[in-house]
Write a protein that holds these residues in place. Structure first.
Motif, mmCIF file in Angstrom:
data_model
loop_
_atom_site.group_PDB
_atom_site.id
_atom_site.type_symbol
_atom_site.label_atom_id
_atom_site.label_comp_id
_atom_site.label_asym_id
_atom_site.label_seq_id
_atom_site.Cartn_x
_atom_site.Cartn_y
_atom_site.Cartn_z
ATOM 1 N N PRO A 78 0.969 -0.995 -0.149
ATOM 2 C CA PRO A 78 0.117 0.084 0.164
ATOM 3 C C PRO A 78 0.798 1.267 -0.165
ATOM 4 N N PRO A 79 0.542 2.112 -1.090
ATOM 5 C CA PRO A 79 1.433 3.437 -0.989
ATOM 6 C C PRO A 79 2.073 3.941 0.357
ATOM 7 N N HIS A 80 1.168 4.092 1.439
ATOM 8 C CA HIS A 80 1.579 4.706 2.546
ATOM 9 C C HIS A 80 2.544 3.951 3.315
ATOM 10 N N ILE A 81 2.745 2.636 3.067
ATOM 11 C CA ILE A 81 3.691 1.850 3.976
ATOM 12 C C ILE A 81 4.911 2.009 3.067
ATOM 13 N N SER A 82 5.865 2.606 3.877
ATOM 14 C CA SER A 82 7.471 2.431 3.251
ATOM 15 C C SER A 82 8.263 2.079 4.268
ATOM 16 N N GLN A 83 7.877 1.422 5.501
ATOM 17 C CA GLN A 83 9.075 0.807 6.515
ATOM 18 C C GLN A 83 8.929 -0.565 6.092
ATOM 19 N N VAL A 84 9.760 -1.050 5.077
ATOM 20 C CA VAL A 84 9.655 -2.373 4.646
ATOM 21 C C VAL A 84 9.957 -3.497 5.696
ATOM 22 N N GLU A 85 11.142 -3.309 6.219
ATOM 23 C CA GLU A 85 11.495 -4.215 7.383
ATOM 24 C C GLU A 85 10.344 -4.458 8.375
ATOM 25 N N LYS A 86 9.932 -3.207 8.921
ATOM 26 C CA LYS A 86 8.849 -3.296 9.991
ATOM 27 C C LYS A 86 7.697 -4.057 9.735
ATOM 28 N N TYR A 87 7.135 -3.859 8.470
ATOM 29 C CA TYR A 87 5.734 -4.533 7.834
ATOM 30 C C TYR A 87 6.053 -5.751 7.386
ATOM 31 N N ILE A 228 12.144 19.159 -3.221
ATOM 32 C CA ILE A 228 11.717 19.724 -1.688
ATOM 33 C C ILE A 228 10.397 20.454 -1.761
ATOM 34 N N ASN A 229 10.353 21.351 -2.680
ATOM 35 C CA ASN A 229 8.872 22.237 -2.695
ATOM 36 C C ASN A 229 7.878 21.070 -2.968
ATOM 37 N N PHE A 230 8.103 20.077 -3.743
ATOM 38 C CA PHE A 230 6.862 19.146 -4.065
ATOM 39 C C PHE A 230 6.494 18.251 -2.638
ATOM 40 N N TYR A 231 7.563 17.838 -1.910
ATOM 41 C CA TYR A 231 7.371 17.046 -0.804
ATOM 42 C C TYR A 231 6.597 18.084 0.153
ATOM 43 N N PHE A 232 6.998 19.445 0.467
ATOM 44 C CA PHE A 232 6.252 20.065 1.203
ATOM 45 C C PHE A 232 4.787 20.577 0.894
ATOM 46 N N LYS A 233 4.801 20.671 -0.539
ATOM 47 C CA LYS A 233 3.210 20.929 -1.156
ATOM 48 C C LYS A 233 2.411 19.607 -0.846
ATOM 49 N N LYS A 234 2.986 18.431 -0.771
ATOM 50 C CA LYS A 234 2.297 17.380 -0.494
ATOM 51 C C LYS A 234 2.028 16.996 1.065
ATOM 52 N N ARG A 235 2.963 17.526 1.734
ATOM 53 C CA ARG A 235 2.608 17.405 3.408
ATOM 54 C C ARG A 235 1.791 18.477 3.627
ATOM 55 N N ASN A 236 1.762 19.348 3.078
ATOM 56 C CA ASN A 236 0.623 20.549 3.433
ATOM 57 C C ASN A 236 -0.741 20.144 3.074
ATOM 58 N N GLU A 237 -0.888 19.215 2.059
ATOM 59 C CA GLU A 237 -2.051 18.717 1.559
ATOM 60 C C GLU A 237 -2.490 17.423 2.497
ATOM 61 N N GLY A 238 -1.619 17.130 3.556
ATOM 62 C CA GLY A 238 -2.045 16.326 4.246
ATOM 63 C C GLY A 238 -1.465 14.655 3.926
ATOM 64 N N VAL A 239 -0.703 15.037 2.944
ATOM 65 C CA VAL A 239 -0.140 13.360 2.452
ATOM 66 C C VAL A 239 1.041 12.825 3.470
ATOM 67 N N PRO A 240 0.762 11.625 3.917
ATOM 68 C CA PRO A 240 1.619 11.077 4.966
ATOM 69 C C PRO A 240 3.149 11.110 4.362
ATOM 70 N N LYS A 241 4.144 11.544 5.477
ATOM 71 C CA LYS A 241 5.449 11.650 5.114
ATOM 72 C C LYS A 241 6.045 10.551 4.123
ATOM 73 N N GLY A 242 5.814 9.147 4.251
ATOM 74 C CA GLY A 242 6.473 8.155 3.593
ATOM 75 C C GLY A 242 5.958 8.287 2.218
ATOM 76 N N PHE A 243 4.681 8.549 2.277
ATOM 77 C CA PHE A 243 4.141 8.534 0.697
ATOM 78 C C PHE A 243 4.489 9.753 -0.236
ATOM 79 N N ALA A 244 4.738 10.820 0.675
ATOM 80 C CA ALA A 244 5.104 11.974 -0.212
ATOM 81 C C ALA A 244 6.347 11.952 -0.498
ATOM 82 N N LEU A 245 7.163 11.438 0.289
ATOM 83 C CA LEU A 245 8.721 11.027 0.139
ATOM 84 C C LEU A 245 8.841 10.230 -1.294
ATOM 85 N N VAL A 246 8.249 8.988 -1.289
ATOM 86 C CA VAL A 246 8.239 8.018 -2.381
ATOM 87 C C VAL A 246 7.616 8.566 -3.536
ATOM 88 N N MET A 247 6.527 9.494 -3.348
ATOM 89 C CA MET A 247 6.246 10.113 -4.767
ATOM 90 C C MET A 247 7.047 10.989 -5.302
#
Ligand SMILES: NC(=O)c1ccc[n+]([C@@H]2O[C@H](COP(=O)([O-])OP(=O)(O)OC[C@H]3O[C@@H](n4cnc5c(N)ncnc54)[C@H](OP(=O)(O)O)[C@@H]3O)[C@@H](O)[C@H]2O)c1
Length: 291
Positions: A78-87, A228-247
């Protein structure tokens, strides 16, 4: 009877995999692994032979009952799951303990070139844990235009991404479902290899917004920004950190890579040509047109 468990069943890909598997009329039980069984039963009411199993990637207690008696696991991240080892490590361990031998994993084209993307790590874990596997490696989903990118298209007539002139290979999720169902059906024939599933067009977002504008009759602009602008734009839109980073990574890194290779795996598997982007936009025109 062979039992096949489909994770991410209610998402873009899972839904198409279930649809295509049901068209194949296999002698197999298809089980949708979902967080909310009641909701899924309603959503999939047109599939009377489909069964349902409560399953949550983030709740390891749900693994054992889901994996019991399963022969083949269709796995996606699932797109919001980025911690591979953990999950994924506990999930794969549980799959192994419950006797699953075959995994079909939805990966991504170009996975071999980038050790930092989660799919690369998941492929490695699947191999390391000794499963028989098939890695389905699709290009860039046409359906991104009608899901993650849709609200901006509708509201601002714009697509904002950190991708510059990078070219993506455009593939219809329906085609991925068709190819994946055939790979699952004949698992033994195709096992222990990765398959790029691509469309026939590599296009950048300048070309794609131009094409959309032509088909829907409304000007859509492409706005290329730094990651970097893109990442913060997504974070401001409420996108979770991991998903914003992978995107950000998935749209930025292709700027430094060769354009994707076009594979004939889809045609070889299905005997058909993949959907053209212009036909997809025509199909989804109503959806993409401003309200
Ligand atoms: N977009 C692209 O261009 C592209 C290209 C290549 C590969 N990929 C890969 O494709 C994958 C995404 O596939 P998709 O587009 O089908 O995803 P999607 O439409 O976002 O669907 C995600 C699915 O995962 C389920 N899910 C989410 N969290 C869960 C949890 N904790 N436990 C159980 N189920 C959970 C969701 O179920 P609910 O109904 O419960 O929410 C839903 O069925 C990603 O790994 C992505 O990297 C994407």
């Amino acid at each position: 009877m062979r039992k096949i468990l489909i994770t991410g069943a209610t998402g873009n890909i899972g839904r198409e995999v279930i649809h295509s598997l049901s068209e194949l009329n296999m002698d197999a039980q298809i089980v949708a692994a979902v967080r909310n069984v009641e909701r899924a039963e309603i959503e999939f009411s047109e599939y009377p032979n489909l069964s349902f199993q409560q399953f949550d990637f983030e709740d390891s207690k749900s693994f054992e009952s889901a994996f019991e008696q399963i022969d083949t696991l269709f796995l996606l991240r699932p797109p919001h799951i980025s911690q591979v080892e953990k999950y994924f490590q506990p999930l794969l361990l549980s799959a192994k303990e419950n006797g699953i031998e075959e995994i079909v994993f939805l990966s991504v084209q170009g996975v071999e070139k980038s050790s930092i993307i989660p799919h690369n790590k998941i492929e490695a874990l699947i191999r390391r844990n000794g499963f028989k596997y098939i890695f389905v490696r699709p290009g860039y989903f046409m359906q991104n235009l009608t899901t993650t990118l849709l609200s901006e298209i509708r509201e601002s007539r714009t697509i904002t991404l950190p991708s510059g002139h990078a070219k993506f290979n455009w593939i219809d999720v329906r085609n991925i479902g068709e190819a994946t169902a055939l790979l699952i059906k004949s698992f033994t024939k195709y096992q222990n290899a990765g398959y790029d599933i691509t469309g026939t067009e590599n296009k950048d977002f300048y070309q794609v917004t131009h094409l959309i504008s032509k088909v829907i009759g409304t000007e859509i602009h492409f706005n290329s920004v730094d990651p970097i602008n893109f990442y913060f734009k997504k974070r401001n839109e409420g996108v979770p950190k991991g998903f914003a980073l992978v995107m950000a990574m998935l749209h930025f890194l292709p700027r430094f890579q060769k354009e994707p290779e076009i594979s004939d795996n889809f045609e070889k598997l299905t005997g058909k040509c993949p959907t053209r982007l212009v036909d997809f936009i025509e199909r989804e025109k109503k959806n993409m047109t401003l309200p």
